[in-house]
Scaffold this motif. Structure first.
Motif, PDB file in Angstrom:
ATOM      1  N   PRO A   3     -21.891 -32.059   6.050  1.00  0.00           N
ATOM      2  CA  PRO A   3     -20.904 -33.066   6.886  1.00  0.00           C
ATOM      3  C   PRO A   3     -19.501 -32.909   6.485  1.00  0.00           C
ATOM      4  N   HIS A   4     -19.390 -32.662   5.080  1.00  0.00           N
ATOM      5  CA  HIS A   4     -17.910 -32.624   4.584  1.00  0.00           C
ATOM      6  C   HIS A   4     -17.338 -31.368   5.090  1.00  0.00           C
ATOM      7  N   ALA A   5     -18.135 -30.157   5.175  1.00  0.00           N
ATOM      8  CA  ALA A   5     -17.491 -28.849   5.290  1.00  0.00           C
ATOM      9  C   ALA A   5     -17.632 -28.497   7.047  1.00  0.00           C
ATOM     10  N   MET A   6     -17.867 -29.362   7.584  1.00  0.00           N
ATOM     11  CA  MET A   6     -17.999 -29.334   9.032  1.00  0.00           C
ATOM     12  C   MET A   6     -16.770 -28.830   9.860  1.00  0.00           C
ATOM     13  N   PRO A   7     -15.507 -29.288   9.447  1.00  0.00           N
ATOM     14  CA  PRO A   7     -14.498 -28.756   9.956  1.00  0.00           C
ATOM     15  C   PRO A   7     -14.150 -27.241   9.535  1.00  0.00           C
ATOM     16  N   GLY A   8     -14.437 -26.871   8.395  1.00  0.00           N
ATOM     17  CA  GLY A   8     -14.275 -25.751   7.828  1.00  0.00           C
ATOM     18  C   GLY A   8     -15.412 -24.624   8.551  1.00  0.00           C
ATOM     19  N   ILE A   9     -16.580 -25.121   8.839  1.00  0.00           N
ATOM     20  CA  ILE A   9     -17.416 -24.532   9.405  1.00  0.00           C
ATOM     21  C   ILE A   9     -17.230 -24.006  10.821  1.00  0.00           C
ATOM     22  N   ALA A  10     -16.551 -25.300  11.450  1.00  0.00           N
ATOM     23  CA  ALA A  10     -16.248 -25.277  12.953  1.00  0.00           C
ATOM     24  C   ALA A  10     -14.962 -24.326  13.091  1.00  0.00           C
ATOM     25  N   SER A  11     -14.090 -24.372  12.101  1.00  0.00           N
ATOM     26  CA  SER A  11     -13.032 -23.566  12.250  1.00  0.00           C
ATOM     27  C   SER A  11     -12.926 -21.973  12.102  1.00  0.00           C
ATOM     28  N   GLY A  12     -13.974 -21.824  11.046  1.00  0.00           N
ATOM     29  CA  GLY A  12     -14.620 -20.274  10.797  1.00  0.00           C
ATOM     30  C   GLY A  12     -15.209 -19.699  11.906  1.00  0.00           C
ATOM     31  N   CYS A  13     -16.167 -20.425  12.509  1.00  0.00           N
ATOM     32  CA  CYS A  13     -17.093 -20.287  13.748  1.00  0.00           C
ATOM     33  C   CYS A  13     -16.104 -19.848  15.057  1.00  0.00           C
ATOM     34  N   ILE A  14     -14.980 -20.625  15.087  1.00  0.00           N
ATOM     35  CA  ILE A  14     -14.362 -20.275  16.345  1.00  0.00           C
ATOM     36  C   ILE A  14     -13.458 -18.874  16.023  1.00  0.00           C
ATOM     37  N   MET A  15     -12.917 -18.809  14.915  1.00  0.00           N
ATOM     38  CA  MET A  15     -12.269 -17.444  14.723  1.00  0.00           C
ATOM     39  C   MET A  15     -13.334 -16.471  14.611  1.00  0.00           C
ATOM     40  N   VAL A  16     -14.262 -16.430  14.112  1.00  0.00           N
ATOM     41  CA  VAL A  16     -15.319 -15.395  14.034  1.00  0.00           C
ATOM     42  C   VAL A  16     -15.529 -15.096  15.481  1.00  0.00           C
ATOM     43  N   PHE A  17     -15.904 -15.929  16.314  1.00  0.00           N
ATOM     44  CA  PHE A  17     -16.464 -15.846  17.660  1.00  0.00           C
ATOM     45  C   PHE A  17     -15.555 -15.086  18.559  1.00  0.00           C
ATOM     46  N   MET A  18     -14.072 -15.607  18.433  1.00  0.00           N
ATOM     47  CA  MET A  18     -13.306 -15.396  19.492  1.00  0.00           C
ATOM     48  C   MET A  18     -12.848 -13.710  18.994  1.00  0.00           C
ATOM     49  N   LEU A  19     -12.871 -13.531  17.494  1.00  0.00           N
ATOM     50  CA  LEU A  19     -12.550 -11.949  17.195  1.00  0.00           C
ATOM     51  C   LEU A  19     -13.785 -11.150  17.395  1.00  0.00           C
ATOM     52  N   SER A  20     -14.716 -11.649  17.491  1.00  0.00           N
ATOM     53  CA  SER A  20     -16.038 -10.662  17.723  1.00  0.00           C
ATOM     54  C   SER A  20     -16.007 -10.439  19.446  1.00  0.00           C
ATOM     55  N   LEU A  21     -15.741 -11.419  20.107  1.00  0.00           N
ATOM     56  CA  LEU A  21     -15.796 -11.395  21.472  1.00  0.00           C
ATOM     57  C   LEU A  21     -14.763 -10.483  21.721  1.00  0.00           C
ATOM     58  N   GLY A  22     -13.519 -10.460  21.413  1.00  0.00           N
ATOM     59  CA  GLY A  22     -12.591  -9.519  21.648  1.00  0.00           C
ATOM     60  C   GLY A  22     -12.280  -8.287  20.838  1.00  0.00           C
ATOM     61  N   SER A  23     -13.383  -7.878  20.159  1.00  0.00           N
ATOM     62  CA  SER A  23     -13.310  -6.684  19.396  1.00  0.00           C
ATOM     63  C   SER A  23     -13.796  -5.352  20.403  1.00  0.00           C
ATOM     64  N   PHE A  24     -12.957  -4.533  19.795  1.00  0.00           N
ATOM     65  CA  PHE A  24     -13.100  -3.046  20.533  1.00  0.00           C
ATOM     66  C   PHE A  24     -13.552  -1.901  20.067  1.00  0.00           C
ATOM     67  N   LEU A  25     -12.816  -1.806  18.724  1.00  0.00           N
ATOM     68  CA  LEU A  25     -13.254  -0.695  17.985  1.00  0.00           C
ATOM     69  C   LEU A  25     -14.431  -0.341  17.305  1.00  0.00           C
ATOM     70  N   THR A  26     -14.913  -1.669  16.891  1.00  0.00           N
ATOM     71  CA  THR A  26     -16.299  -1.482  16.269  1.00  0.00           C
ATOM     72  C   THR A  26     -17.353  -1.511  17.193  1.00  0.00           C
ATOM     73  N   PRO A  27     -17.506  -2.024  18.305  1.00  0.00           N
ATOM     74  CA  PRO A  27     -18.340  -1.823  19.500  1.00  0.00           C
ATOM     75  C   PRO A  27     -18.505  -0.271  19.821  1.00  0.00           C
ATOM     76  N   ILE A  28     -17.404   0.271  19.859  1.00  0.00           N
ATOM     77  CA  ILE A  28     -17.307   1.629  20.633  1.00  0.00           C
ATOM     78  C   ILE A  28     -17.625   2.701  19.320  1.00  0.00           C
ATOM     79  N   LEU A  29     -17.278   2.293  18.451  1.00  0.00           N
ATOM     80  CA  LEU A  29     -17.355   3.393  17.219  1.00  0.00           C
ATOM     81  C   LEU A  29     -18.858   3.343  16.744  1.00  0.00           C
ATOM     82  N   MET A  30     -19.498   2.270  16.403  1.00  0.00           N
ATOM     83  CA  MET A  30     -20.664   1.952  15.859  1.00  0.00           C
ATOM     84  C   MET A  30     -21.720   1.572  16.947  1.00  0.00           C
ATOM     85  N   GLY A  31     -21.340   1.288  17.950  1.00  0.00           N
ATOM     86  CA  GLY A  31     -22.664   0.847  18.923  1.00  0.00           C
ATOM     87  C   GLY A  31     -22.706   2.041  19.885  1.00  0.00           C
TER      88      GLY A  31
END
Length: 299
Positions: A213-241
């Motif tokens: 519960p204390h770490a939830m703001p950090g968890i939410a912040s990290g999840c938002i950044m990781v999700f948005m960056l993963s969703l908008g990723s281009f190089l990694t899916p093309i080169l490794m997928g």
């Protein structure tokens, strides 16, 4: 003297406001020129429908085309699902690392561990992805190592599948989860954890009722950044997928670069933006967090 001081107050206030505006002006100008105006232009472009007469009518034809072709919604849904999986994997892997650095490691070891997390990001994403291709390709280090110890009789291709793509995305995005987790866990009072144990709680109870519960703001912040960056990723899916990656950013790239259909590419871009915003909003609602609280306390 008091009257002189009173006369100087309006001037001081005006000076502070002017200084604040001068400091903020470059950032606002950058946001306007690089983000706001291009997005407005792309939004207007997404409503244009080229006609046979060479004119451009205004309508929702580009958005209708997105739903008309079954491959586009399926690719978007697959990209969102894979990005959520990447976010969960990054959270699970980053949590013990961040907790150890924030609450257990001390002195030089803490600095070295934090530096070890930062080192891979001193090079560009392209270099990091190519490093993984050297390890996972058919003639790479992993395949040769398995053959050397006798676990494989022939070269094995670990690249160009969803598993390899997940490895690349998790690796390239871990820092964006570790940093906000460390920041918020550092503010956790150790006496609260000790009190939880003194009151008869075990590790799982303390983790569930105090630490998380204390770490939830950090968890939410990290999840938002990781999700948005993963969703908008281009190089990694093309080169490794490879061709089996079916990432939605590849569809946007194809419309802009391969087919020169900027109108449809713009529509795809805003569909991705709306879909990602909806997922983030749902995630915040389910976790009971707010965007402002996550971004301020998750830094």
């Amino acid at each position: 003297m008091s009257s002189a001081t009173a006369d100087d107050l309006p001037g001081q206030t005006l000076g502070r406001r002017l200084s604040f505006c001068l400091v903020l002006a470059p950032f606002l100008l950058w946001m306007l020129l690089i983000i706001v105006l291009p997005h407005i232009d792309l939004l207007l472009l997404s409503f244009k429908e080229p006609t046979a007469q060479g004119r451009a009518d205004t309508g929702l034809g580009n958005y209708r085309e997105f739903f008309a072709e079954r491959v586009y919604p399926l690719t978007l849904a697959r990209t969102i699902a894979m990005s959520i999986l990447v976010t969960l994997l990054v959270l699970v892997i980053s949590w013990p690392v961040a907790y150890y650095i924030a609450k257990i490691a001390r002195g030089r070891s803490r600095t070295l561990l934090y530096l070890a997390c930062l080192l891979p990001f001193w090079v560009g994403e392209l270099v990091r992805v190519f490093g993984w291709t050297i390890i996972l390709r058919e003639t790479g280090l992993l395949s040769r190592g398995l053959q050397f110890v006798g676990l494989a009789d022939a070269p094995i291709e670990f690249l160009y599948n969803d598993a390899a793509m997940l490895v690349g995305l998790v690796y390239t995005l871990m820092l964006f989860m570790i940093v906000p987790l460390i920041s918020v866990l550092e503010t956790l009072d150790d006496s609260l954890v000790e009190a939880g144990y003194d009151l008869g709680g075990n590790g799982a109870v303390v983790l569930r009722q105090i630490v998380i519960p204390h770490a939830m703001p950090g968890i939410a912040s990290g999840c938002i950044m990781v999700f948005m960056l993963s969703l908008g990723s281009f190089l990694t899916p093309i080169l490794m997928g490879g061709k089996s990656s079916q990432w939605f950013t590849e569809q946007i790239y194809n419309q802009f670069i391969t087919r020169f259909n900027w109108e449809l590419g713009s529509a795809f871009g805003f569909v991705l933006l709306l879909a990602s915003s909806l997922v983030v909003w749902l995630g915040l609602k389910l976790s009971g967090q707010s965007l402002a609280r996550s971004l301020t306390r998750g830094r």
